[in-house]
Design an enzyme around this catalytic site. Structure first.
Site, PDB file in Angstrom:
ATOM      1  N   SER A 132     -13.214   8.228   0.568  1.00  0.00           N
ATOM      2  CA  SER A 132     -12.363   7.789   1.821  1.00  0.00           C
ATOM      3  C   SER A 132     -13.192   7.441   2.853  1.00  0.00           C
ATOM      4  O   SER A 132     -13.976   8.331   3.398  1.00  0.00           O
ATOM      5  CB  SER A 132     -11.155   8.553   1.805  1.00  0.00           C
ATOM      6  OG  SER A 132     -10.226   7.938   2.943  1.00  0.00           O
ATOM      7  N   LYS A 186      -7.017  11.291  -4.407  1.00  0.00           N
ATOM      8  CA  LYS A 186      -7.372  10.372  -3.755  1.00  0.00           C
ATOM      9  C   LYS A 186      -6.020   9.253  -3.850  1.00  0.00           C
ATOM     10  O   LYS A 186      -5.973   8.477  -3.087  1.00  0.00           O
ATOM     11  CB  LYS A 186      -8.549   9.666  -4.314  1.00  0.00           C
ATOM     12  CG  LYS A 186      -8.985   8.171  -3.443  1.00  0.00           C
ATOM     13  CD  LYS A 186      -9.117   8.508  -2.157  1.00  0.00           C
ATOM     14  CE  LYS A 186      -9.679   7.189  -1.152  1.00  0.00           C
ATOM     15  NZ  LYS A 186      -9.314   5.965  -1.432  1.00  0.00           N
ATOM     16  N   HIS A 189      -3.618  10.406  -1.317  1.00  0.00           N
ATOM     17  CA  HIS A 189      -4.256  10.101  -0.197  1.00  0.00           C
ATOM     18  C   HIS A 189      -3.942   8.694   0.071  1.00  0.00           C
ATOM     19  O   HIS A 189      -3.517   8.879   1.350  1.00  0.00           O
ATOM     20  CB  HIS A 189      -5.795  10.441  -0.290  1.00  0.00           C
ATOM     21  CG  HIS A 189      -6.467   9.679   1.155  1.00  0.00           C
ATOM     22  ND1 HIS A 189      -6.647   8.379   1.061  1.00  0.00           N
ATOM     23  CD2 HIS A 189      -7.073  10.430   2.088  1.00  0.00           C
ATOM     24  CE1 HIS A 189      -7.435   8.060   2.284  1.00  0.00           C
ATOM     25  NE2 HIS A 189      -7.593   9.319   2.722  1.00  0.00           N
ATOM     26  N   ASN A 190      -3.968   7.887  -0.844  1.00  0.00           N
ATOM     27  CA  ASN A 190      -3.709   6.387  -0.428  1.00  0.00           C
ATOM     28  C   ASN A 190      -2.066   6.293  -0.266  1.00  0.00           C
ATOM     29  O   ASN A 190      -1.794   5.459   0.738  1.00  0.00           O
ATOM     30  CB  ASN A 190      -4.323   5.545  -1.637  1.00  0.00           C
ATOM     31  CG  ASN A 190      -5.878   5.368  -1.447  1.00  0.00           C
ATOM     32  OD1 ASN A 190      -6.459   6.221  -1.055  1.00  0.00           O
ATOM     33  ND2 ASN A 190      -6.345   4.266  -1.721  1.00  0.00           N
ATOM     34  N   GLU A 193      -1.583   7.239   2.935  1.00  0.00           N
ATOM     35  CA  GLU A 193      -2.125   6.139   4.046  1.00  0.00           C
ATOM     36  C   GLU A 193      -0.935   5.016   4.256  1.00  0.00           C
ATOM     37  O   GLU A 193      -0.827   4.536   5.522  1.00  0.00           O
ATOM     38  CB  GLU A 193      -3.384   5.672   3.411  1.00  0.00           C
ATOM     39  CG  GLU A 193      -3.951   4.501   3.946  1.00  0.00           C
ATOM     40  CD  GLU A 193      -5.301   3.921   2.991  1.00  0.00           C
ATOM     41  OE1 GLU A 193      -6.256   4.969   2.968  1.00  0.00           O
ATOM     42  OE2 GLU A 193      -5.372   3.016   2.562  1.00  0.00           O
ATOM     43  N   LYS A 264      -3.733  -3.115  -3.309  1.00  0.00           N
ATOM     44  CA  LYS A 264      -4.683  -3.075  -4.352  1.00  0.00           C
ATOM     45  C   LYS A 264      -4.133  -2.137  -5.612  1.00  0.00           C
ATOM     46  O   LYS A 264      -4.574  -2.096  -6.503  1.00  0.00           O
ATOM     47  CB  LYS A 264      -6.177  -2.562  -4.078  1.00  0.00           C
ATOM     48  CG  LYS A 264      -6.768  -3.699  -3.286  1.00  0.00           C
ATOM     49  CD  LYS A 264      -8.262  -3.312  -3.432  1.00  0.00           C
ATOM     50  CE  LYS A 264      -9.062  -4.199  -2.155  1.00  0.00           C
ATOM     51  NZ  LYS A 264      -8.404  -3.577  -1.041  1.00  0.00           N
ATOM     52  N   HIS A 454      28.122  12.944 -20.407  1.00  0.00           N
ATOM     53  CA  HIS A 454      27.009  13.329 -20.052  1.00  0.00           C
ATOM     54  C   HIS A 454      26.984  14.743 -19.964  1.00  0.00           C
ATOM     55  O   HIS A 454      25.970  15.494 -19.653  1.00  0.00           O
ATOM     56  CB  HIS A 454      26.319  12.522 -19.031  1.00  0.00           C
ATOM     57  CG  HIS A 454      25.910  11.138 -19.636  1.00  0.00           C
ATOM     58  ND1 HIS A 454      25.217  10.898 -20.755  1.00  0.00           N
ATOM     59  CD2 HIS A 454      26.279  10.078 -19.108  1.00  0.00           C
ATOM     60  CE1 HIS A 454      25.147   9.411 -20.722  1.00  0.00           C
ATOM     61  NE2 HIS A 454      25.832   9.099 -19.863  1.00  0.00           N
TER      62      HIS A 454
HETATM   63  C1  6PG Z   1      -9.762   4.866   1.634  1.00  0.00           C
HETATM   64  C2  6PG Z   1      -8.841   3.752   1.664  1.00  0.00           C
HETATM   65  C3  6PG Z   1      -9.573   2.742   0.338  1.00  0.00           C
HETATM   66  C4  6PG Z   1      -8.514   1.528  -0.069  1.00  0.00           C
HETATM   67  C5  6PG Z   1      -8.030   0.831   1.067  1.00  0.00           C
HETATM   68  C6  6PG Z   1      -7.084  -0.465   0.472  1.00  0.00           C
HETATM   69  O1  6PG Z   1      -9.554   5.882   1.797  1.00  0.00           O
HETATM   70  O2  6PG Z   1     -11.152   4.310   2.158  1.00  0.00           O
HETATM   71  O3  6PG Z   1      -7.855   4.338   0.778  1.00  0.00           O
HETATM   72  O4  6PG Z   1     -10.014   3.429  -0.660  1.00  0.00           O
HETATM   73  O5  6PG Z   1      -8.998   0.957  -1.086  1.00  0.00           O
HETATM   74  O6  6PG Z   1      -7.269   1.440   1.943  1.00  0.00           O
HETATM   75  O7  6PG Z   1      -5.974  -0.221  -0.028  1.00  0.00           O
HETATM   76  P1  6PG Z   1      -4.894  -1.330  -0.184  1.00  0.00           P
HETATM   77  O8  6PG Z   1      -5.884  -2.866  -0.476  1.00  0.00           O
HETATM   78  O9  6PG Z   1      -4.005  -0.774  -1.287  1.00  0.00           O
HETATM   79  O10 6PG Z   1      -4.042  -1.540   0.799  1.00  0.00           O
END
Ligand code: 6PG
Length: 469
Positions: A132, A186, A189-190, A193, A264, A454
């Site tokens: 990251s 990770k 983490h996202n 995020e 993504k 149930h």
């Molecule tokens: C990181 C980010 C990275 C991620 C982007 C895009 O830790 O550097 O998490 O890995 O790919 O933030 O994520 P999205 O396109 O799903 O917003």
């Protein structure tokens, strides 16, 4: 490339992340070689790398593999998905037993488990290592979240510890656990995020609509927050974003950016897997949903014209900023709490043996969710390793208790003014539910029994009951 140099580290995929990561490896004294199908990418790395004995690149996979010292340490920074399998198959034709492949992409953790088992049979060590920090992190020091075999980790540990971001001298990388532990961490983490990004966006919206803040005032406010307990990468970059001029017009760039969220998949996977595990992460869920709602731009515009909005309730600016600061702090803590709660359960379910203090520590620098409060979070898990949820930690009880009155006021203000704050309000609902010893789920249980036999349990005696309603 005709050099006879033996390289310590190989990297496949010389896009911007890969190129930056390998240059970082070389800067730290390891001889590194890159591989990419594209001659342009290879040339770009060679040019930037300078000394070909220190960092080099090739389009020839056999040459790449043969130039690496044993056991080979090969990292993949290629898009997640079938490309990873394809590259692994190509590598298998050239590598030998004991070699190490590290997948540094955002691969789905079940894919990592499958690949790890497949490669273990062939006596190849496979690591899923989340990286990251974006392009700049890769170049100057990312946070790295590796999972795989402990033995093989010893081989890559020196490289990872050298290139990783440092928090007060401590590298932001640690062996996290077996199999897909690194990719799973990770992924969460996202998810966190996504939650933190949605929250910072909601406060921007509220300060604009209710406080009438200009971009300069927003920049100043976020900058001030970043000097205190909200110190974090996302608050810091938001402050810079508010100030960025639009090179294609007059005014600020942010005001010209289309409000349609893209993704993504990693945030969505976090939510999906949390549901499978039965762990509530509603702030993350709503952040994923908000990207989906935002993408329905045409429908939103239509609906906007069909409904009237309530009058904005005015509020003193200084008071508003204080309420927002406390509320954003509260919501950040709860978002980490939800993600870490999910990690605790995933660790049990998948046998990762995660140490949540270690996970929180390697997030203190380099990564997108780095924040000052992670120090307190790490200490809370250090003190109480079995802590199921940060809400129950001694340190945070006091902090959350102090902040929650502001959150209540702000959620009410936003609701009566028609300013959407879905992440903040679901964070508050989650907190109120989690801290409530008696929920109305007795009625849901009664309904389930009523229409579907149930069964239900009782408060006053053991056993399973059914009633003819
Ligand atoms: C990181 C980010 C990275 C991620 C982007 C895009 O830790 O550097 O998490 O890995 O790919 O933030 O994520 P999205 O396109 O799903 O917003």
């Amino acid at each position: 490339m005709h050099s006879k140099t033996t390289f310590d580290f190989g990297l496949i995929g010389l896009g911007v992340m890969g190129r930056n990561f390998i240059l970082n490896v070389a800067d730290n004294g390891f001889k590194a070689i890159g591989y990419d199908l594209s001659q342009d990418q290879v040339n770009a790395l060679r040019e930037e790398g300078g000394n070909p004995e220190q960092v080099n690149a090739t389009t020839n996979l056999k040459e790449f593999v043969d130039s690496l010292s044993l056991p080979r340490k090969i990292m993949l920074l290629v898009p997640a998905g079938p490309i990873v399998d394809k590259v692994i198959e190509q590598l298998l034709a050239h590598i030998s037993e004991g070699d190490i492949i590290v997948d540094g992409g955002n691969s789905f953790f079940e894919d990592t488990d499958r690949r790890e088992a497949y490669l273990r049979e062939k006596k190849i060590n496979f690591f899923g290592a989340g990286v990251s920090g974006g392009a700049e992190g890769a170049r100057k020091g990312p946070s790295i979240m590796p999972g795989g075999s402990t033995e093989a980790y010893k081989e890559i540990q020196p490289v990872f510890e050298a290139v990783a971001a440092k928090y007060k001298g401590a590298p932001c990388v640690a062996y996290l656990g077996p199999k897909s532990a690194g990719n799973y961490v990770k992924m969460v983490h996202n998810g966190i995020e996504y939650g933190l990004m949605q929250l910072t966006a909601e406060f921007y919206d509220l300060l604009q609509r209710i406080g009438g803040f200009s971009n300069d005032q927003l920049a100043e406010t976020y900058n001030r927050w970043n000097q205190g307990r909200l110190q974090s990468f996302l608050v810091e970059i938001s402050s810079e974003i508010f100030q960025k001029e639009d090179e294609l017009g007059s005014g600020r760039l942010l005001d010209q950016i289309l409000d349609k969220g893209k993704q993504k998949g990693t945030g969505k996977w976090t939510s999906q897997n949390a549901m499978d595990l039965g762990i509530p992460v509603p702030t993350i869920d709503i952040a994923v949903s908000m990207r989906a709602i935002s993408a329905l731009k045409q429908e939103r515009l239509k609906a906007d014209s069909l409904y009237s909005r309530p009058t904005i309730q005015k509020k003193d600016a200084a008071e508003l900023v204080d309420m927002c600061e406390a509320s954003l702090y509260f919501a950040f803590v709860i978002t980490y709490a939800q993600g870490l709660h999910q990690l605790a359960e995933a660790s049990r379910e998948y046998g990762y043996q995660l140490n949540l203090a270690v996970v929180s520590r390697i997030w203190r620098a380099g990564c997108i969710i780095r924040a000052g409060m992670l120090e307190d979070i790490a200490n809370a898990f250090e003190k109480e390793p079995g802590l199921p949820n940060l809400i129950l930690s001694e340190h945070f009880i006091g902090e959350l208790q102090k902040a929650v009155p502001s959150v209540r006021q702000l959620v009410a203000l936003a609701a009566t003014s028609g300013v959407p704050m879905p992440a903040l309000s679901s964070t508050l609902s989650y907190f109120d539910s989690y801290t409530d010893g008696r929920l109305p789920m007795n009625l849901v249980q009664a309904q389930r029994d009523y229409f579907g036999s149930h069964t239900y349990e009782r408060l006053d005696r053991e056993g399973t009951f059914h009633t003819e309603w």
